[in-house]
Enzyme design. Structure first.
Site, mmCIF file in Angstrom:
data_model
loop_
_atom_site.group_PDB
_atom_site.id
_atom_site.type_symbol
_atom_site.label_atom_id
_atom_site.label_comp_id
_atom_site.label_asym_id
_atom_site.label_seq_id
_atom_site.Cartn_x
_atom_site.Cartn_y
_atom_site.Cartn_z
ATOM 1 N N TRP A 75 20.714 84.585 -2.237
ATOM 2 C CA TRP A 75 20.225 83.214 -2.216
ATOM 3 C C TRP A 75 18.812 83.230 -2.778
ATOM 4 C CZ3 TRP A 75 21.064 78.231 -1.982
ATOM 5 C CH2 TRP A 75 20.207 77.343 -1.344
ATOM 6 N N SER B 250 15.944 81.727 -2.868
ATOM 7 C CA SER B 250 15.460 80.700 -1.950
ATOM 8 C C SER B 250 14.139 80.090 -2.386
ATOM 9 C CB SER B 250 15.295 81.345 -0.561
ATOM 10 O OG SER B 250 14.535 80.536 0.299
ATOM 11 N N GLY B 251 14.116 78.766 -2.451
ATOM 12 C CA GLY B 251 12.858 78.079 -2.715
ATOM 13 C C GLY B 251 11.875 78.224 -1.580
ATOM 14 N N PHE B 252 12.384 78.201 -0.337
ATOM 15 C CA PHE B 252 11.521 78.383 0.826
ATOM 16 C C PHE B 252 10.877 79.759 0.806
ATOM 17 C CE2 PHE B 252 10.884 80.051 5.089
ATOM 18 C CZ PHE B 252 10.129 79.057 5.689
ATOM 19 N N ASP C 200 6.786 74.660 1.486
ATOM 20 C CA ASP C 200 7.993 74.363 0.721
ATOM 21 C C ASP C 200 8.112 72.850 0.547
ATOM 22 O OD1 ASP C 200 10.465 74.545 -0.530
ATOM 23 O OD2 ASP C 200 11.583 74.742 1.343
ATOM 24 N N ASP D 24 18.792 78.212 -5.404
ATOM 25 C CA ASP D 24 18.336 77.052 -4.633
ATOM 26 C C ASP D 24 17.396 76.248 -5.522
ATOM 27 O OD1 ASP D 24 17.264 75.284 -2.791
ATOM 28 O OD2 ASP D 24 16.050 76.801 -1.764
ATOM 29 N N ARG E 76 24.360 69.602 -1.813
ATOM 30 C CA ARG E 76 23.834 69.774 -0.448
ATOM 31 C C ARG E 76 23.419 68.422 0.117
ATOM 32 N NH1 ARG E 76 18.695 73.770 0.852
ATOM 33 N NH2 ARG E 76 17.705 72.521 2.503
ATOM 34 N N HIS F 95 23.730 70.712 5.999
ATOM 35 C CA HIS F 95 22.580 71.347 6.635
ATOM 36 C C HIS F 95 22.267 70.640 7.948
ATOM 37 C CE1 HIS F 95 19.492 74.211 6.644
ATOM 38 N NE2 HIS F 95 18.576 73.632 5.910
#
Length: 290
Positions: free
Chosen positions: A40, A42-44, A54, A81, A155, A186
């Site tokens: 993943w 991940s942007g976070f 984020d 992401d 999402r 989510h």
């Protein structure tokens, strides 16, 4: 074979794939060695790596550069992401072109407004696009991809925004109608109940993706019992593990006034050399350097 086809085949074979977050090539190597099915991007995690919140501060270029770097060091399929798609449907077109060239297996686009606020923060601003506008983003992504095996995952943040299950199901159905290959739902509830109820109520013919960060009791047994989930993403555990380890090691070094105690509890320099493939570098030196 494309990475999207590889990921699809893994899902077809096992019914459920486990995707680990990565924020760097090194974390991707470790995830692959551990045995995960994919990564993943991940942007976070990347935001945290830069020491930033984020909230759409990390640019597409920064994220894409890291995706490319990860892809150069790991053979695992990458689920990218891409937050809100970095803007409107026109931005999504550009993003899909670039991420597909980078070799990702899938992209996840969320239905928040741009700029976004990270999902799990207390009292965060969670504003969603109109359903029709987000459908346009999904249609743009589908029309742009060249490889039909590149998964476009929609999402919905309806549960995060407190809009309820009915709205989440309505949006998920609309996104599926726009062409989404999967639906990521989510939730920030501390138990799996909300997500389990959603999944049981879902009557669409595309699989569900979950990110059980807030509800860690959602293990493989419970996921498989629902029968509709194809991907589980461990969305921020690489960066959290990194922070845990560094906080502990740094504190112990200062407490001990030296590294004499901590040295036996951390990996050796030789282990880092192994991850860097230094043996291959030395072999190449012997082979090619006069």
């Amino acid at each position: 074979m494309s990475q999207g086809k590889i990921l699809k085949d893994k899902i077809a074979k096992s019914g459920l794939v486990h995707i680990m977050a990565a924020h760097s090539p090194l974390s991707a190597i470790l995830a692959e060695e551990a045995g995960f099915d994919g990564l993943w991007a991940s942007g976070f995690e990347l935001s945290a790596l830069y020491g930033l919140a984020d909230v759409s501060l990390v640019s597409m270029t920064q994220h894409l550069d890291m995706v490319r770097a990860i892809g150069e060091r790991s053979s695992l399929p990458i689920v990218a992401d891409i937050d809100t798609g970095f803007g409107n449907a026109i931005n999504v077109i550009h993003a899909i072109e670039q991420y597909e060239r980078a070799g990702v297996a899938a992209v996840v686009i969320e239905d928040k407004t741009f700029p976004k606020v990270t999902s799990l923060v207390d009292d965060g601003r969670q504003e969603l696009l109109r359903t029709e506008e987000f459908q346009g983003k999904i249609r743009a992504a589908i029309a742009t991809r060249r490889d039909p095996d590149l998964l476009i995952i929609a999402r919905t943040e309806s549960l995060i925004a407190g809009l309820g299950e009915a709205e989440a199901l309505k949006r998920a159905a609309a996104y599926k109608a726009a062409g989404a290959d999967m639906i990521l739902v989510h939730s920030k509830q501390k138990t799996p109940d909300e997500v389990e109820t959603f999944v049981r109520a879902w009557s669409g013919n595309v699989p569900i993706v979950i990110v059980p960060t807030a509800y860690p009791e959602m293990n493989e047994e419970r996921i498989k019992a629902l029968g509709k989930i194809a991907i589980v993403i461990y969305g921020n555990h690489a960066i959290r593990a990194s922070v845990t380890a560094m906080q502990d090691v740094f504190a112990r070094i200062l407490k001990d006034r030296g590294i004499h105690n901590i040295n036996r509890d951390i990996v050796s320099v030789e282990e880092v050399f192994r991850l860097q493939k230094m043996d291959q570098v030395k072999a190449d030196e012997k082979r090619f350097l006069a």
